[in-house]
Design an enzyme around this catalytic site. Structure first.
Site, PDB file in Angstrom:
ATOM      1  CG  ASP A 179      16.641  11.963  -1.875  1.00 23.23           C
ATOM      2  OD1 ASP A 179      17.838  11.627  -1.832  1.00 23.23           O
ATOM      3  OD2 ASP A 179      15.739  11.183  -2.215  1.00 23.23           O
TER       4      ASP A 179
ATOM      5  N   GLY B 278      21.596   3.222  -5.670  1.00 21.27           N
ATOM      6  CA  GLY B 278      21.694   3.691  -7.064  1.00 21.27           C
ATOM      7  C   GLY B 278      23.030   4.370  -7.323  1.00 21.27           C
TER       8      GLY B 278
ATOM      9  CG  ASP C 148      16.819  10.935  -6.320  1.00 19.03           C
ATOM     10  OD1 ASP C 148      16.603  11.340  -7.483  1.00 19.03           O
ATOM     11  OD2 ASP C 148      16.585   9.778  -5.952  1.00 19.03           O
TER      12      ASP C 148
ATOM     13  CG  ASP D 243      17.616   7.832   2.699  1.00 18.04           C
ATOM     14  OD1 ASP D 243      17.708   8.165   1.499  1.00 18.04           O
ATOM     15  OD2 ASP D 243      16.622   7.246   3.153  1.00 18.04           O
TER      16      ASP D 243
ATOM     17  NE  ARG E 180      10.647   5.025  -8.636  1.00 19.65           N
ATOM     18  CZ  ARG E 180      11.294   3.967  -9.117  1.00 19.65           C
ATOM     19  NH1 ARG E 180      11.962   3.215  -8.319  1.00 19.65           N
ATOM     20  NH2 ARG E 180      11.238   3.664 -10.395  1.00 19.65           N
TER      21      ARG E 180
ATOM     22  NE  ARG F 193      18.211   0.547  -4.505  1.00 25.85           N
ATOM     23  CZ  ARG F 193      18.366   1.195  -5.666  1.00 25.85           C
ATOM     24  NH1 ARG F 193      18.406   0.520  -6.798  1.00 25.85           N
ATOM     25  NH2 ARG F 193      18.497   2.498  -5.690  1.00 25.85           N
TER      26      ARG F 193
ATOM     27  CB  THR G 276      21.537   9.617  -4.171  1.00 25.90           C
ATOM     28  OG1 THR G 276      20.277   9.847  -4.820  1.00 25.90           O
ATOM     29  CG2 THR G 276      21.562  10.493  -2.927  1.00 25.90           C
TER      30      THR G 276
HETATM   31  P1  ADP Z   1      20.043   4.402  -1.098  1.00 27.32           P
HETATM   32  O1  ADP Z   1      21.293   4.147  -0.331  1.00 27.32           O
HETATM   33  O2  ADP Z   1      20.323   5.051  -2.426  1.00 27.32           O
HETATM   34  O3  ADP Z   1      18.998   5.132  -0.265  1.00 27.32           O
HETATM   35  P2  ADP Z   1      18.536   1.920  -0.747  1.00 27.32           P
HETATM   36  O4  ADP Z   1      17.486   2.547   0.102  1.00 27.32           O
HETATM   37  O5  ADP Z   1      18.125   0.952  -1.801  1.00 27.32           O
HETATM   38  O6  ADP Z   1      19.428   3.004  -1.525  1.00 27.32           O
HETATM   39  O7  ADP Z   1      19.575   1.212   0.250  1.00 27.32           O
HETATM   40  C1  ADP Z   1      20.732   0.572  -0.253  1.00 27.32           C
HETATM   41  C2  ADP Z   1      21.061  -0.625   0.599  1.00 27.32           C
HETATM   42  O8  ADP Z   1      21.334  -0.220   1.948  1.00 27.32           O
HETATM   43  C3  ADP Z   1      19.937  -1.637   0.743  1.00 27.32           C
HETATM   44  O9  ADP Z   1      19.837  -2.514  -0.365  1.00 27.32           O
HETATM   45  C4  ADP Z   1      20.372  -2.400   1.988  1.00 27.32           C
HETATM   46  O10 ADP Z   1      21.400  -3.324   1.693  1.00 27.32           O
HETATM   47  C5  ADP Z   1      20.980  -1.274   2.835  1.00 27.32           C
HETATM   48  N1  ADP Z   1      19.976  -0.809   3.807  1.00 27.32           N
HETATM   49  C6  ADP Z   1      18.911   0.017   3.584  1.00 27.32           C
HETATM   50  N2  ADP Z   1      18.189   0.192   4.718  1.00 27.32           N
HETATM   51  C7  ADP Z   1      18.795  -0.532   5.677  1.00 27.32           C
HETATM   52  C8  ADP Z   1      18.523  -0.789   7.063  1.00 27.32           C
HETATM   53  N3  ADP Z   1      17.485  -0.239   7.690  1.00 27.32           N
HETATM   54  N4  ADP Z   1      19.386  -1.604   7.738  1.00 27.32           N
HETATM   55  C9  ADP Z   1      20.442  -2.177   7.126  1.00 27.32           C
HETATM   56  N5  ADP Z   1      20.745  -1.997   5.827  1.00 27.32           N
HETATM   57  C10 ADP Z   1      19.940  -1.183   5.104  1.00 27.32           C
END
Ligand code: ADP
Length: 322
Positions: free
Chosen positions: A130, A11, A128, A103, A172, A72, A126
């Site tokens: 968090d 995000g 959030d 994360d 969330r 994403r 982010t």
């Molecule tokens: P945020 O970074 O805000 O927590 P997401 O959880 O949607 O957002 O993660 C963003 C992107 O990071 C995902 O769409 C994916 O491409 C990558 N990602 C998330 N988790 C993993 C993972 N366990 N291994 C590899 N890439 C990951």
């Protein structure tokens, strides 16, 4: 001379542009080359890189979102696609990648290091706030400003019409925006994500206010697992307690907008330290704020979602909304 790249993932949040700007200019100042990766990990797999000059990051400091755009990418969770991304980085002679995100994005960056020993640095971005291991994430302050500003406006109507308002904010899995917004807007109560709604407590807040002639009540509701949760609370308040209320879901206005000075400052400091960290790289690090200082942490400290519910502030909200 070395070459580095930067991307934004997950995000978007206000202030990401400030971090990109500081990162890019710090490295160019020291004689290095910088590429921007378009659309996060999706663009990394596609090799969608743009060469950044000092002027490429001019006039973006005050703009919300991310001028590199974000995405994403499910594919990036698969090592096969991370190998493609790694090859693209190598083809462009890139020596290190900075990732601004949450994360999830950090897990992706760390996977690049674990799979191919490709140097990575994380910058927390982010709304959030968090992520484990850091006290602050870029964009949080601006999101709280936006939410408080909106609640102030709604309170005018709540007062004028003696109304109960349920105002739903983003979060969330994170309660930080909800708690700070409730505290800063004088809300009567706050409902946290993943928390069973305590209807008795909400009703008591309304009755307590009424008994001293208070006009209207404001409840801040964190969206929790799905947006629109406030409508369920509204139905239950009406059906079980005969209390009529209005719902306002703030939604994506909380993600956008010009970053606050606080976000600009932290993002600039983080972008600067990320660049400097590449110049003396020994292992992957996340840039974080801890006890008021911008410093580095190991990736392992910052890979978890950490709501860190601020129970002290909840107590304050309860006591001063009598
Ligand atoms: P945020 O970074 O805000 O927590 P997401 O959880 O949607 O957002 O993660 C963003 C992107 O990071 C995902 O769409 C994916 O491409 C990558 N990602 C998330 N988790 C993993 C993972 N366990 N291994 C590899 N890439 C990951």
């Amino acid at each position: 001379m070395s070459t580095f790249a930067i991307l934004t993932s997950g995000g978007d949040s206000p202030g990401m542009n400030c971090a990109i700007r500081a990162f890019t200019r710090t490295l160019i100042f020291s004689g290095h080359k910088v590429y921007g990766v378009k659309k996060g990990y999706e663009g990394l797999i596609a090799g969608d890189f743009i060469k950044l000059k000092a002027s490429s990051v001019g006039n973006i400091l005050q703009r919300g979102g991310t001028f590199l755009q974000s995405s994403r990418s499910e594919e990036f969770k698969d090592k096969k696609f991370r190998k493609i991304a790694y090859d693209k980085l190598k083809e462009s002679n890139i020596d290190g990648l900075a990732v601004i995100g949450g994360d999830g994005s950090f897990k992706g960056a760390y996977a690049l290091w674990e799979d191919f020993k490709f140097p990575v640095i994380g910058i927390p971005g982010t709304i959030d706030n968090d992520i484990s291991g850091t006290d602050y994430t870029i964009g949080h302050d601006t999101a709280v400003h936006t939410a408080v500003d909106a609640v102030d406006k709604i309170r005018d109507t709540a007062f004028s019409h003696d109304r109960v308002f349920l105002i739903e904010v983003m979060g969330r899995r994170s309660s930080s925006i909800a708690i700070k917004t409730a505290l800063c807007s004088g809300a009567e109560n706050v409902v946290l994500p993943n928390q069973e709604v305590d209807y008795q407590d909400l009703v008591q807040s309304i009755k307590r206010g009424e008994s001293r002639g208070k006009k209207g009540s404001i409840f801040i509701v964190a969206e929790g697992a799905r947006e629109g949760r406030s409508y369920d609370i509204q139905k239950n308040l009406q059906a079980k307690y005969g209390i009529s209320s209005r719902v306002c879901i703030l939604g994506h206005i909380q993600r956008g907008g010009s970053p606050s000075p606080h976000d600009r400052l932290i993002a600039t400091e983080m972008g600067f330290l990320a660049a400097e960290s590449f110049l003396k790289f020994d292992e992957p690090k996340v840039i974080r704020q801890k006890n008021g200082q911008i410093s580095t942490a190991s990736f392992s400290e910052c890979l978890a979602n950490d709501d860190g519910i601020d129970f002290e502030h909840i107590e304050v909200i309860k006591k001063i909304s009598i």
